[in-house]
Structure formats: C-alpha cells, structure tokens
Design an enzyme around this catalytic site. Sequence first.
Site, mmCIF file in Angstrom:
data_model
loop_
_atom_site.group_PDB
_atom_site.id
_atom_site.type_symbol
_atom_site.label_atom_id
_atom_site.label_comp_id
_atom_site.label_asym_id
_atom_site.label_seq_id
_atom_site.Cartn_x
_atom_site.Cartn_y
_atom_site.Cartn_z
ATOM 1 N N LYS A 427 0.853 -1.259 -0.046
ATOM 2 C CA LYS A 427 -0.150 -0.029 0.096
ATOM 3 C C LYS A 427 0.832 1.296 -0.001
ATOM 4 O O LYS A 427 1.720 1.251 1.010
ATOM 5 C CB LYS A 427 -0.727 -0.108 1.103
ATOM 6 C CG LYS A 427 -1.686 1.381 1.495
ATOM 7 C CD LYS A 427 -2.387 1.216 2.997
ATOM 8 C CE LYS A 427 -2.688 2.576 3.327
ATOM 9 N NZ LYS A 427 -3.217 2.782 4.713
ATOM 10 N N TRP A 528 -9.496 0.433 0.622
ATOM 11 C CA TRP A 528 -10.610 1.086 1.127
ATOM 12 C C TRP A 528 -10.188 2.191 2.217
ATOM 13 O O TRP A 528 -10.810 2.244 3.197
ATOM 14 C CB TRP A 528 -11.503 0.060 1.877
ATOM 15 C CG TRP A 528 -11.910 -1.037 1.052
ATOM 16 C CD1 TRP A 528 -12.633 -0.859 -0.236
ATOM 17 C CD2 TRP A 528 -12.023 -2.339 1.198
ATOM 18 N NE1 TRP A 528 -12.953 -2.066 -0.804
ATOM 19 C CE2 TRP A 528 -12.291 -2.931 -0.218
ATOM 20 C CE3 TRP A 528 -11.228 -3.206 1.947
ATOM 21 C CZ2 TRP A 528 -12.291 -4.241 -0.340
ATOM 22 C CZ3 TRP A 528 -11.175 -4.623 1.658
ATOM 23 C CH2 TRP A 528 -11.621 -5.020 0.974
ATOM 24 N N HIS A 529 -9.156 2.574 1.847
ATOM 25 C CA HIS A 529 -8.471 3.766 2.968
ATOM 26 C C HIS A 529 -8.646 5.069 2.232
ATOM 27 O O HIS A 529 -8.088 6.041 2.616
ATOM 28 C CB HIS A 529 -6.980 3.537 3.223
ATOM 29 C CG HIS A 529 -6.900 2.298 4.131
ATOM 30 N ND1 HIS A 529 -5.669 1.598 4.237
ATOM 31 C CD2 HIS A 529 -7.873 1.357 4.633
ATOM 32 C CE1 HIS A 529 -5.987 0.549 5.059
ATOM 33 N NE2 HIS A 529 -7.088 0.429 5.217
ATOM 34 N N TYR A 530 -9.830 5.370 1.532
ATOM 35 C CA TYR A 530 -9.940 6.672 0.768
ATOM 36 C C TYR A 530 -10.484 7.760 1.847
ATOM 37 O O TYR A 530 -10.887 7.448 2.691
ATOM 38 C CB TYR A 530 -11.023 6.522 -0.266
ATOM 39 C CG TYR A 530 -12.312 5.649 0.042
ATOM 40 C CD1 TYR A 530 -13.268 6.360 0.633
ATOM 41 C CD2 TYR A 530 -12.589 4.354 -0.355
ATOM 42 C CE1 TYR A 530 -14.350 5.815 1.108
ATOM 43 C CE2 TYR A 530 -13.547 3.833 0.158
ATOM 44 C CZ TYR A 530 -14.663 4.436 0.814
ATOM 45 O OH TYR A 530 -15.853 3.934 1.022
ATOM 46 N N HIS A 531 -10.075 8.901 1.474
ATOM 47 C CA HIS A 531 -10.187 9.895 2.245
ATOM 48 C C HIS A 531 -10.404 11.372 1.622
ATOM 49 O O HIS A 531 -10.261 11.355 0.548
ATOM 50 C CB HIS A 531 -9.013 9.903 3.112
ATOM 51 C CG HIS A 531 -7.715 10.068 2.820
ATOM 52 N ND1 HIS A 531 -7.108 8.880 2.349
ATOM 53 C CD2 HIS A 531 -6.730 10.951 2.375
ATOM 54 C CE1 HIS A 531 -6.029 8.945 1.778
ATOM 55 N NE2 HIS A 531 -5.944 10.311 1.998
#
Length: 594
Positions: A427, A528-531
Amino acid sequence: MALKLFLFALLLCLPTSLSSTASKGKETKSKFNPYRYTFIDKASTFSSSSSSSFSSNGQDSAYDYIVIGGGTAGCPLAATLSQNFSVLVLERGGVPFTNANVSFLRNFHIGLADTSASSASQAFVSTDGVYNARARVLGGGSSINAGFYSRADAAFVKRAGWDPKLVKESYPWVEREIVHQPKLTLWQKALRDSLLEVGVRPFNGFTYDHVSGTKIGGTIFDRFGRRHTAAELLAYANPQKLRVLIYATVQKIVFDTSGTRPRVTGVIFKDENGNQHQALLSNRKGSEVILSSGAIGSPQMLMLSGIGPKKELQRLKIPLVLENEHVGKGMADNPMNTILVPSKAPIEQSLIQTVGITKMGVYVEASTGFGQSPESIHTHYGIMSNKNELFSTIPAKQRRPEATQAYITRNKYQLHEAFNGSFILEKLAYPISRGHLSLVNTNVDDNPSVTFNYFKHPVDLQRCVEAIRLVSKVVTSKRFLNYTQCDKQNVHKMLSLSVKANINLRPKQLNDTKSMAQFCKDTVVTIWHYHGGCLVGKVVSPNRKVLGVDRLRVIDGSTFDESPGTNPQATMMMMGRYMGVKILRKRLGNNAGV
C-alpha cells in the site's frame, strides 16, 4: 478468480451475540436483544410529535446532538457525548451483532461479495475503473474490514493539530473494549521472517504503535475469530441519553436561512418503510448536527443539503444554502497492488497481522485462505449492467455490451477457491494524486461519482515500482520459499498471473509484464482507505465545524488529507472519542467529567 474475490473483499478493509461485561456507565440487559442495546431500534419507531426537550420516558424530542452515521467514528463520538447530553444517531444500515457475514473472520469475504440491498457493504466503482465499497451497517468500516489495528504516528497527530495527551488517553479507551493480540498463523510468520530477511528492520514485536520496521499489530478479531466493531463502543454510552436508529437514511440537513448565516435546525430522514421523519435539534446553545458518514457519504450529504459547488447544485436543482467549491475535492485513495504467491504448504485463513513499515512510505501486508462456494453468497452477476447504479458512474466506453457480458462470464465462478496460495500486498502511504467526488443525482441511496486518479502523479508511480521490487524480494526470499515449499519462481511469471486475474476494469497490457510501472497501473486496487472531500481549512475548521454555517460539524475521514497509520480504523475510532471529549470540555469545562 480467487484473487479478484479476495481483493474485492480485502480492499473494503473494514461482534458478538453477547455484550461485554458491564462496568460503570455501561448498559446491561436481562434478555436477548438482537440489537444488543435497548437504545437501538428501527427508524420506523421514531415519532416527531413530542416536546422540545429530551425526555427519559422513551418519547422522541429535540436532541442536543444528532449524529449522521453510526460508523467507526460516529459510535465512539455518540457514546462520549451521551455522558452529558441527549444524542440521536441515525444509521442507514442494520446492526452487525447477528450478521454472520460480519461477525466471523471466516466469512470476511462473503460480506464484501454480497451486493444485495441488505448487505453491510455498498459496492461502487470509481471512474478509474477500480472496484470499491462503503460500509452500510452500524460500526461502519470496522464491521466489514480486515480487522487490523494500528495507531497513527506522532507526526500525523502533530500535523492534525491534536492534543497528544488526549490522543494517548483516547486510544486505550478503544483498545480496552474491542482490540486483541492476534495468534500468528504460519503464513504471517513467514512474512515476518521474510521482511526481516530483505531488510525491513528492526523487528518491533507486538505493538499498536506506528514504528518503522516489521511488527505485529492488533486486531478486532478475538481468539475465536469473532469480530468486535466500533458498535461495541456504544457500551460506554449513557443509555438514558442515547437513541440509535437503524435503517434511518438521512436525506438532507435542514437549515434556517433567515439570518446572516445559515443555521442548522435538524435533519430529514426516511425509515425502513420509506416514510419520512424530521428530527430536530434542541435550541440550547452548543447543540449540533454532526456528519460522520465517511469520505463518500459526508461530502455527498453536504451537497444534497445545499452546501457545495454552485454549478453542480444548480445542475441538479438543489437549493443553494452556501457555495463552497471545495466540497468533494481533494479525494484520495491509497493505491494497493498485490502479487499472487502459490504454495504447496497447507493454507489457513488469516487477515492482516504482520506489517512491514518501510522508510520509502510503503506498507507490506498479507492475507490468505479465503474462498467459498457460490451457494452461500447472496449476490448477483448483473452489477455491470448499464442500468445498474453501481456501474452508472463508469465511462460509457468501459461498459459496452461485450465488456459487460465478459465481466459476467468471468465472474460467474469467481467465488470458488481457485488455487492454493496467498497474496502479498503493498500500500502506498502518502499518495500525491488527488481526485474529486460529484453527485450523479439527488437520491442519497445512489453512489456519487468518484475519481481518485491513481498514479496520476509520477512520484506515486515511481514509489509503486519500488514497492513491487521490494515485494518481489520478499516472495523469493529463502524464508518464504522454505514455507511455500515451491521452487523459486520467475517474478515476471507471478506478475503476469496477477495481471491476468482481471481484478479491475482498467485496460490491461498483458504483453508488458516486464514493466513494473505498467504492472502498477494494470493491477491497482483499493484497500478502502480513501479519504478527503471535506478537508480542514477548506470545508471545515480545525475543530471540524463546517465553515460558513452554524451548528454543523464533520467528524470522519473526509476531513483527512492523508490516511493515518498503516490502517486508519484505530485513529478513526480514537478521533470519535477524542472529539467527543473536546466538545464536552469546551461546552462544560470542568463539569464535563471526561
């Protein structure tokens, strides 16, 4: 197609039937309650015909705080605020407690593969052609993710402008209730030893802290493989002052625009039967609506309520409350790439336990052993239909009929375990590339259009290349080969296998697997660590108050311009507690009691 299924599950990387032992301030119950806590009920039980102050007789009323979204930050926030004030939480999904797809580690991938309307996850595809998902359940992302728990580093806390003393007090508040030390599987041990072999040092043992090197992190899965989510932090709540409504879908925030500044008065939401209700804020000074709907839901809700880019709101005939061109801007997602690793050794299920935190700003993790017969999964294979809202945000050229049919055919058997092996993933920690979010229509149930622009900035692409080189060394290391019992494989062969797995909708260069840059672009997926979307200084102030209006805050990952730590859920839950304490102390001073 196990790789594709796994990634669609892992990338969404987000309890139990009996409550934990009650302590001071925690609710107890004498009989089985599928919602676990007596203050949780369906949205249809709401009545707006009562008085303007909170009452303890079960009647609805005006609330001191209305929290939109009972997610990873919303649950600890609501539990904290309820110590002193009346709180209403409106959660669009159901509860995680009786959902086997949520509660058990062995079913992790099933919940994410479920595309039904009642699923705990809501799938979407970014315009980049990458599959993604957002939580639709009490507990938010902590109810559907891979469970890894690791704190943010001190530098992140400093950049966020947070009080480090309160941060250090808030993390343990979460950890005492739901976090565990994992029992390492053999695969995770092999990854640990291989990371150290290729130089990701030192070994920091088991720790929640974010430190360079190789470490074992915490998990929200206990030793029996049961998940413990942010919803269980509601055990800290004052049950006399908290009400949580599930299947309560907020449609818009209501403003009084008669004064010099728009002022929030309440929200309109619909229940599970489609009936509308209005929940009112108390007139007491300090009362607020707090948006905690995540990086997709919060900017979407602001725009649906009339706060956002003027032209976009006019296009959809949404009455303008406040023009702010920054709403929905600055969206980012941490790109992830994986290498499929065959193994002759027996494979056991494991989610993230070991992580390599490199100095190049890349994190290396692994997971293995997920597969299931299609009969056990409630899904459908028409999600790529032109008429399906999941696919409606994809450019037309990528959803031509032949592409749609090919997708359906490829995925018809994707739920079978197709090989004996695992996935090593990397990542990118701090992507420079930025995107945006915009409304497709005014239906809150539909996903907005989201663009992340993966690898648009050349620095991001170069860092991915370096990361793939590192992962290649890991999977061909002596320690790893001793475990997999496989001959040393040609790296390009493994890369080619991953490219051919069709794990996204992006065009592929199948004959160019020797280019690691091309591999990065072809196989990019989400973790799924969008921000972003409601960034500090542009949409909200440092204390998360929405700029230009009164009585409205945003407290979730949409306010971040970077994802904290290796996996953000620890900091999201901590932030809910932290901001709750800050709000109470600001409002009550020494009388806050927290």
